[in-house]
Design an enzyme around this catalytic site. Structure first.
Site, PDB file in Angstrom:
ATOM      1  N   TRP A 130       0.852  -1.193   0.000  1.00  0.00           N
ATOM      2  CA  TRP A 130       0.000   0.000   0.000  1.00  0.00           C
ATOM      3  C   TRP A 130       0.888   1.244   0.000  1.00  0.00           C
ATOM      4  O   TRP A 130       1.838   1.327   0.799  1.00  0.00           O
ATOM      5  CB  TRP A 130      -0.884  -0.037   1.254  1.00  0.00           C
ATOM      6  CG  TRP A 130      -1.788   1.136   1.426  1.00  0.00           C
ATOM      7  CD1 TRP A 130      -2.541   1.739   0.464  1.00  0.00           C
ATOM      8  CD2 TRP A 130      -2.039   1.836   2.646  1.00  0.00           C
ATOM      9  NE1 TRP A 130      -3.253   2.773   1.014  1.00  0.00           N
ATOM     10  CE2 TRP A 130      -2.952   2.858   2.349  1.00  0.00           C
ATOM     11  CE3 TRP A 130      -1.581   1.705   3.960  1.00  0.00           C
ATOM     12  CZ2 TRP A 130      -3.434   3.739   3.309  1.00  0.00           C
ATOM     13  CZ3 TRP A 130      -2.055   2.579   4.916  1.00  0.00           C
ATOM     14  CH2 TRP A 130      -2.971   3.577   4.592  1.00  0.00           C
ATOM     15  N   ASP A 211      -0.636  -5.846   9.345  1.00  0.00           N
ATOM     16  CA  ASP A 211      -1.645  -4.818   9.076  1.00  0.00           C
ATOM     17  C   ASP A 211      -2.953  -5.534   8.740  1.00  0.00           C
ATOM     18  O   ASP A 211      -3.016  -6.278   7.755  1.00  0.00           O
ATOM     19  CB  ASP A 211      -1.155  -3.964   7.885  1.00  0.00           C
ATOM     20  CG  ASP A 211      -2.091  -2.805   7.586  1.00  0.00           C
ATOM     21  OD1 ASP A 211      -3.121  -2.674   8.271  1.00  0.00           O
ATOM     22  OD2 ASP A 211      -1.778  -2.028   6.658  1.00  0.00           O
ATOM     23  N   ALA A 213      -6.543  -4.500   7.855  1.00  0.00           N
ATOM     24  CA  ALA A 213      -7.408  -3.354   7.545  1.00  0.00           C
ATOM     25  C   ALA A 213      -8.723  -3.778   6.903  1.00  0.00           C
ATOM     26  O   ALA A 213      -9.583  -2.934   6.667  1.00  0.00           O
ATOM     27  CB  ALA A 213      -6.671  -2.389   6.625  1.00  0.00           C
ATOM     28  N   LYS A 246     -12.981   0.053   7.052  1.00  0.00           N
ATOM     29  CA  LYS A 246     -13.683  -0.656   5.998  1.00  0.00           C
ATOM     30  C   LYS A 246     -14.757  -1.582   6.559  1.00  0.00           C
ATOM     31  O   LYS A 246     -15.889  -1.577   6.097  1.00  0.00           O
ATOM     32  CB  LYS A 246     -12.693  -1.484   5.161  1.00  0.00           C
ATOM     33  CG  LYS A 246     -11.381  -0.766   4.835  1.00  0.00           C
ATOM     34  CD  LYS A 246     -11.571   0.327   3.845  1.00  0.00           C
ATOM     35  CE  LYS A 246     -10.424   1.212   3.453  1.00  0.00           C
ATOM     36  NZ  LYS A 246      -9.155   1.295   3.955  1.00  0.00           N
TER      37      LYS A 246
HETATM   38  C1  LMR Z   1      -6.825   2.791  -0.194  1.00  0.00           C
HETATM   39  O1  LMR Z   1      -5.795   2.123  -0.288  1.00  0.00           O
HETATM   40  O2  LMR Z   1      -7.393   3.299  -1.171  1.00  0.00           O
HETATM   41  C2  LMR Z   1      -7.444   2.993   1.157  1.00  0.00           C
HETATM   42  O3  LMR Z   1      -6.736   2.302   2.113  1.00  0.00           O
HETATM   43  C3  LMR Z   1      -7.658   4.417   1.500  1.00  0.00           C
HETATM   44  C4  LMR Z   1      -6.393   5.172   1.779  1.00  0.00           C
HETATM   45  O4  LMR Z   1      -6.340   5.863   2.797  1.00  0.00           O
HETATM   46  O5  LMR Z   1      -5.455   5.108   0.989  1.00  0.00           O
END
Ligand code: LMR
Length: 397
Positions: A130, A211, A213, A246
């Protein structure tokens, strides 16, 4: 004094969100930021959340500070949501939890704790990971490195290469793992792979930082926590950053928690005292509203059941959209195999198209995704999936 500051490009994910909002074309499709959407394209407040919220408003008599670790009741229910009701770590005296402003806050707290304990620690993150993991973990001074993870040829995890690299890391390295619904690839570890990884992490004395999420949006709430449950049962030290954005739909309420399992109860007390100090120096205390809602839902039998049903509905919607996307893409773009999308889990998959195609999709067809072609499948609806697939068919060469 501030004039020399450079103007920065927008954050990659939030920038796409803003560009989508500014587009006035009625056909526009938002596959950018990771939020749940229903078939009307809305991100609704969950029924259980609304009810819990009303109860709080009716009952709340003060807005005074809660405590340095946030809402203790919330922390406790979050431990049980993560580990299940009977997990050995709960009774071990070695687990501590601090409420955090969202999963991001939890990740940052964990990074600061690691930096305090091991200033030279290196955190190893998956390739890819991410986008926001990078600043969240490295802005406090920790060094980041990468381990292989995604195999574009299969759409799955390149587990042998991943394990091979992790098995050569120096002792006391930190390994960041996604519990489920890997962001951005949708490629998750199987249970047997978690078990194999456990052996390597134990043998090499590594610190796992997990993590979580998207608990409940992959295979189910318990199944998505297989990795953290296993590691917390078998290892002396584990960090877990949890988000309620989420699975409770609480995005803007910034609701999350950092769980720390330490080797002994004494070490656990020291760790939580450090975390309280770190939080105090960053933002003092987390916001309470989201935590109070989650606590209300998870402690009320009826509300909990209602939330579990809604969560299951969200999970099944993701699976339906994944299957529908594969079918539509097979019709409109038969020269490419997109069947991997149905095997992946959670909100995200790579479409696997080049940056030029991503730009064309955005500029000519009003279809928005991340520059690396990550799509949030929940941006698709039964009434726009055909339009999306045809647009992809036009840009894929
Ligand atoms: C995403 O990856 O789109 C979500 O986790 C929102 C974010 O804060 O980036």
């Amino acid at each position: 004094m501030l004039e020399h500051l450079d103007r920065l490009a927008p954050d990659p994910i939030l920038g796409v969100m803003a560009a989508f909002r500014a587009d006035t074309d009625p056909r526009k499709v938002d596959l950018g930021v990771g939020v749940f959407r229903d078939d009307a394209g809305e991100t609704p407040v969950l029924r259980a959340v609304r009810e819990a919220e009303q109860e709080i408003l009716a009952r709340q008599t003060t807005k005074t500070y809660v405590s340095a670790v946030g809402n203790a009741g919330f922390n406790e229910v979050m431990e049980r949501l993560l580990l299940g009701q009977q997990h050995g770590a709960l009774a071990s005296g070695r687990l501590r939890t601090i409420q955090a402003p969202g999963g991001c806050g939890a990740l940052r707290l964990g990074a600061e704790l690691i930096r305090t304990a091991m200033p030279d620690a290196v955190v190893h993150v998956s390739t890819p990971t991410w986008a926001n993991h990078v600043p969240l973990l490295s802005n406090c001074g920790l060094k980041l490195e990468r381990y292989p993870y995604f195999d574009p040829a299969t759409g799955g995890v390149d587990f042998d290469r991943m394990l091979g690299v992790i098995d050569r890391l120096p002792q006391r390295s930190v390994v960041l793992l996604h519990a489920s619904c890997h962001n951005p690839t949708g490629a998750d570890l199987e249970d047997a792979q978690w078990r194999e990884l456990l052996g390597v992490i134990r043998r090499r004395s590594l610190l796992p930082f997990i993590d979580i999420a998207y608990q409940g949006l992959g295979r189910g709430a318990a199944e998505d926590a297989y990795g953290p449950r296993l590691f917390c049962a078998e290892l002396p030290e584990v960090l877990v950053a949890a988000s309620c954005s989420k699975n409770f739909g609480l995005y803007r309420e910034r609701t999350g928690a950092l769980h720390v399992l330490s080797a002994t109860p004494t070490a656990a007390d020291a760790a939580i005292s450090q975390l309280m100090r770190i939080a105090r120096g960053l933002y003092s205390m987390p916001p309470d509203h989201g935590a109070a809602i989650v606590h209300g839902i998870l402690t009320g039998e009826r509300l909990r059941k209602s939330w579990e049903d809604e969560l299951e509905g969200m999970r099944l919607r993701i699976q339906r959209l994944r299957n529908a996307a594969v079918e539509a893409l097979a019709g409109a773009c038969a020269r490419r195999d997109f069947s991997y999308i149905a095997r992946q889990r959670g909100m995200f998959s790579y479409l696997g198209v080049n940056p030029q195609a991503v730009r064309e999709l955005r500029e000519r067809h009003h279809v928005y995704m991340m520059d690396d072609s990550r799509i949030n499948v929940l941006g698709l609806r039964m009434d726009n999936i055909g339009y999306f697939a045809e647009a992809v068919g036009k840009v894929v060469v």
